[in-house]
Structures are given as structure tokens and as C-alpha cells.
Design an enzyme around this catalytic site. Structure first.
Site, PDB file in Angstrom:
ATOM      1  N   LYS A   1       0.802  35.972 -34.141  1.00  0.00           N
ATOM      2  CA  LYS A   1       0.665  37.354 -34.856  1.00  0.00           C
ATOM      3  C   LYS A   1      -0.140  37.407 -35.962  1.00  0.00           C
ATOM      4  O   LYS A   1       0.411  36.994 -37.019  1.00  0.00           O
ATOM      5  CB  LYS A   1       1.856  38.053 -34.857  1.00  0.00           C
ATOM      6  CG  LYS A   1       2.881  38.070 -33.575  1.00  0.00           C
ATOM      7  CD  LYS A   1       4.115  38.709 -33.816  1.00  0.00           C
ATOM      8  CE  LYS A   1       4.981  38.876 -32.451  1.00  0.00           C
ATOM      9  NZ  LYS A   1       5.526  37.537 -32.101  1.00  0.00           N
TER      10      LYS A   1
ATOM     11  N   ASP B   1      12.070  35.229 -24.555  1.00  0.00           N
ATOM     12  CA  ASP B   1      12.150  35.070 -26.203  1.00  0.00           C
ATOM     13  C   ASP B   1      13.469  35.421 -26.848  1.00  0.00           C
ATOM     14  O   ASP B   1      13.797  36.453 -26.572  1.00  0.00           O
ATOM     15  CB  ASP B   1      11.136  36.213 -26.680  1.00  0.00           C
ATOM     16  CG  ASP B   1      10.954  36.127 -28.044  1.00  0.00           C
ATOM     17  OD1 ASP B   1      11.570  35.256 -28.963  1.00  0.00           O
ATOM     18  OD2 ASP B   1      10.172  36.883 -28.704  1.00  0.00           O
TER      19      ASP B   1
ATOM     20  N   GLU C   1      10.517  31.364 -26.486  1.00  0.00           N
ATOM     21  CA  GLU C   1      10.190  31.323 -27.691  1.00  0.00           C
ATOM     22  C   GLU C   1      11.282  31.257 -28.523  1.00  0.00           C
ATOM     23  O   GLU C   1      12.426  32.096 -28.358  1.00  0.00           O
ATOM     24  CB  GLU C   1       9.369  32.571 -27.976  1.00  0.00           C
ATOM     25  CG  GLU C   1       7.987  32.886 -27.328  1.00  0.00           C
ATOM     26  CD  GLU C   1       7.329  34.212 -27.594  1.00  0.00           C
ATOM     27  OE1 GLU C   1       7.470  34.642 -28.703  1.00  0.00           O
ATOM     28  OE2 GLU C   1       6.783  34.856 -26.636  1.00  0.00           O
TER      29      GLU C   1
ATOM     30  N   ASP D   1       7.507  30.988 -33.062  1.00  0.00           N
ATOM     31  CA  ASP D   1       6.895  32.230 -33.311  1.00  0.00           C
ATOM     32  C   ASP D   1       7.491  32.584 -34.953  1.00  0.00           C
ATOM     33  O   ASP D   1       6.530  32.327 -35.850  1.00  0.00           O
ATOM     34  CB  ASP D   1       7.475  33.205 -32.445  1.00  0.00           C
ATOM     35  CG  ASP D   1       7.065  34.672 -32.823  1.00  0.00           C
ATOM     36  OD1 ASP D   1       6.604  34.822 -33.855  1.00  0.00           O
ATOM     37  OD2 ASP D   1       7.595  35.655 -31.993  1.00  0.00           O
TER      38      ASP D   1
ATOM     39  N   LYS E   1      12.964  39.586 -23.617  1.00  0.00           N
ATOM     40  CA  LYS E   1      13.723  39.444 -24.730  1.00  0.00           C
ATOM     41  C   LYS E   1      15.030  39.256 -24.412  1.00  0.00           C
ATOM     42  O   LYS E   1      15.610  40.082 -23.769  1.00  0.00           O
ATOM     43  CB  LYS E   1      13.391  40.572 -25.633  1.00  0.00           C
ATOM     44  CG  LYS E   1      12.057  41.015 -26.211  1.00  0.00           C
ATOM     45  CD  LYS E   1      11.740  40.447 -27.421  1.00  0.00           C
ATOM     46  CE  LYS E   1      10.437  40.636 -28.243  1.00  0.00           C
ATOM     47  NZ  LYS E   1      10.213  40.114 -29.403  1.00  0.00           N
TER      48      LYS E   1
END
Length: 344
Positions: free
Chosen positions: A262, A182, A210, A235, A152
Site C-alpha cells: 500500500k 486476511d 495475509e 502486509d 477479512k
């Protein structure tokens, strides 16, 4: 036709979870239990505050969920069209009814993974933090044997993040270690900032990035996907896009390399199948990830993943460890090495 009970729970993280939207220390979920008089099925409804399209104050969420549960209890059917704007609720209801129909409490689908015969490869997730914290977490993931690590980024100075990635690549080539990053929309499209950072990141043979810029900028994101030397995955961009035609339109305009799904955020199992089918038609790859659910949700996501991509899944999925909370629900799901497994 059915008896449906709702239980609201507040789970507590073992350690604070840093995200682009602040730090989570607790997680509110709703467990839905469907009973047909002989069998039961349990599903998890877990909206993420400030991110899910169906996030709302807890008392309102509970009221809306109760209305859907009443309809399902009376009709025995999930009102999929009516529930499109409520993906976390839909996912919980799908899970509960699928478990009920299977006749086995925690086995939703009949797959090698669900039978405990094979695992699902996962990526090691390195949470946002300070430079030293992230360095330590990266070392831990590498020591655990992960061959795919997701970082991240966007929380600290970009040069420091580049330094972290540079140090990893000095030790491991892209043949030895797959690196995903991400950005959670942290880059700015203005003045070429995002493209400049993507060019710098591309020096390190990353698998993908992402959501480099914030969602909702279809034209800007499409331009980035055209110009970026680094494959881009969507995402947050997919959240709230629940109509099948709009899904097709979004992917056709932006043309990303990948989408990251997700179920709690992107339409439950039914909605994710639509995304996967639409992406496949356009030559776009995909993988599935959990979104800080308890073991109930993680189990359902993993089994859904095995039914969609299995058997013998090779691409690492973002399925977590099932060990996020001090007060998690105990299920026969566990990490063995770097894979997620169901215990027989």
C-alpha cells in the site's frame, strides 16, 4: 519555484468500514496541490490512525506536512531520504509532482490503463462483520462476477469463518474462484494456534493468507512461512520498515510467499518500488492495494500499479471501487464489472 497549498478534508463512509482496528465511519485526508504557474498537480496524504507509521494528531501532521511542502516549494525536489518515515506524506507529494510533470491533471503515467485502453482486474473485498453480514456480502461479490474474493477474518468465531469458506468451496472450486483471506494479525503463535488454523484453512485451496500473526515477530513469522501449508503474504509487517537494507533483511529472514503493498503505508511509490525489486530478487510475489483513500489516492495507486505490473495485468489487485465515501472527490475512474478503468 512552486506554490503548494494544503487542504484538510474529512470524508464520510457510506457504510461503516470494519477493520481489525475497529470501525471507521469517517476518514481524514490532506490534499496537496502543487502549482508551477502554468500547471497544477494534486496528491493525497492519507494516514490511517493506529496503523500508519506516520499517524499523529491532525494538527501535528499538518505542521510536519507543511514543513515538507515548504522545502519542496523552495527546491523543486522531494527530500526522499528525509520523508522515508512519512510514507503517506511522501505518496501525496510524489502524486502531485508526477501529475504536474505529466501536464495532464489526472494522468500520472503513460500506460494502457492510464489512457483508458485496458482495465486492472480487482478482487472483491468482503469486510469483517457478523456471520450473516459476511454471508450476504460474499453472495453480492459472487453475483457481481468476481473470480477472486478476499475475506477479512479474525472478527468472529474461527469455526464460523471456516464454515463460510466451506460453503463457498462447496459451490465454487479453486479453478472457478480464487479465495484470499486476511487475518490482520488475529492468530496467536503460542501453543501452535496459528499453524493449526493455517492447516485447517489449507483444506479449502486458498490462494494465500495475509498477516496471520501480529507484526514484529520476525522469528515466529519465519517459522510459520516455513511450516505453513498455505502461502503467507506480509502486509502490516512491512509498515515502518523504510530502510532499503532492512527491507532486504526482513524478506531474507521471513521468506514469505507474497508481500502486499500500500503506497500510503509502505513508502510511497519510491518505497514500494524498492519492496517490489527486493522481493523479485528473492523470488517473492507481490500485489498492490489501496488503503481507504479517496479517488485521488486510488487513481494514483492504480496508475502506479499499471506502470509497475502492466500492461495486461492478470493478477487481481486490491484497488477498491472508488465508491467508499458519500463526499468523495469526483475523478474519471470507475469499476466496470470486476475491473478498474479510467474513462477516456
Amino acid at each position: 519555484m512552486y506554490k503548494i497549498d494544503i487542504e484538510e478534508r474529512l470524508l464520510h463512509f457510506k457504510q461503516p468500514a470494519g477493520t481489525s482496528r475497529g470501525v471507521y465511519t469517517e476518514r481524514r485526508i490532506w490534499l496537496v496541490t502543487v502549482d508551477d504557474g502554468n500547471k497544477t498537480g494534486v496528491g493525497e496524504c492519507a494516514p490511517l490512525p493506529d496503523l500508519s507509521c506516520d499517524a499523529m494528531p491532525p494538527h501535528i501532521y499538518n505542521n510536519v506536512l507543511s514543513c515538507f511542502c515548504k522545502e519542496v516549494a523552495e527546491t523543486g525536489q522531494i527530500p526522499f531520504e528525509a520523508m522515508r518515515p512519512y510514507p503517506s506524506m511522501l505518496f501525496g507529494m510524489e502524486t502531485a509532482l508526477t501529475a504536474l510533470e505529466s501536464g495532464k491533471p489526472w494522468q500520472l503515467f503513460d500506460t494502457p490503463f492510464s489512457r483508458g485502453e485496458e482495465g486492472i482486474p480487482t478482487n472483491g473485498l468482503v469486510w469483517m462483520g457478523t456471520f450473516d453480514e459476511m454471508s450476504t456480502r460474499i453472495e453480492q461479490k459472487l453475483e457481481q462476477g468476481f473470480t477472486c474474493v478476499k475475506l477479512k477474518i479474525g472478527a468472529i468465531d474461527f469455526e464460523r469463518e471456516l464454515d463460510l469458506i466451506r460453503k463457498i468451496r462447496q459451490r465454487y472450486s479453486h479453478h472457478e474462484l480464487e479465495l484470499r483471506v486476511d487475518a490482520n494479525g488475529a492468530f496467536s503463535f503460542a501453543d501452535g494456534d496459528a499453524l493449526y488454523k493455517l492447516e485447517l484453512l489449507s483444506q479449502y485451496a486458498l490462494h494465500s493468507i495475509e498477516q496471520p500473526i501480529k507484526a514484529g515477530q520476525w522469528g515466529n513469522m519465519a517459522e510459520l512461512c516455513r511450516e505453513s501449508p498455505l502461502p503467507i503474504a506480509l502486509d502490516e509487517e512491512l509498515i515502518g520498515v523504510n530502510d532499503p537494507e532492512q527491507k532486504h533483511q526482513l524478506l531474507n529472514i521471513i521468506k514469505p510467499a507474497y508481500i502486499v503493498l500500500k503506497p500510503s503505508l509502505h513508502g510511497g511509490m519510491a518505497g514500494c518500488r524498492e519492496w517490489i525489486d527486493t522481493a523479485w530478487e528473492q523470488g517473492i510475489g507481490s500485489w498492490i492495494t489501496s488503503a481507504l483513500e479517496s479517488n485521488v489516492g486510488l487513481n494514483a495507486i492504480a496508475q502506479f500499479c499499471s506502470s509497475v505490473y502492466g500492461p495486461r495485468i492478470t493478477m487481481p489487485q486490491g484497488l477498491g471501487s472508488g465508491q467508499l465515501f458519500t463526499d468523495n472527490i469526483q475523478l474519471p475512474i470507475e469499476i466496470r464489472g470486476t475491473e478498474l478503468w479510467m474513462r477516456r
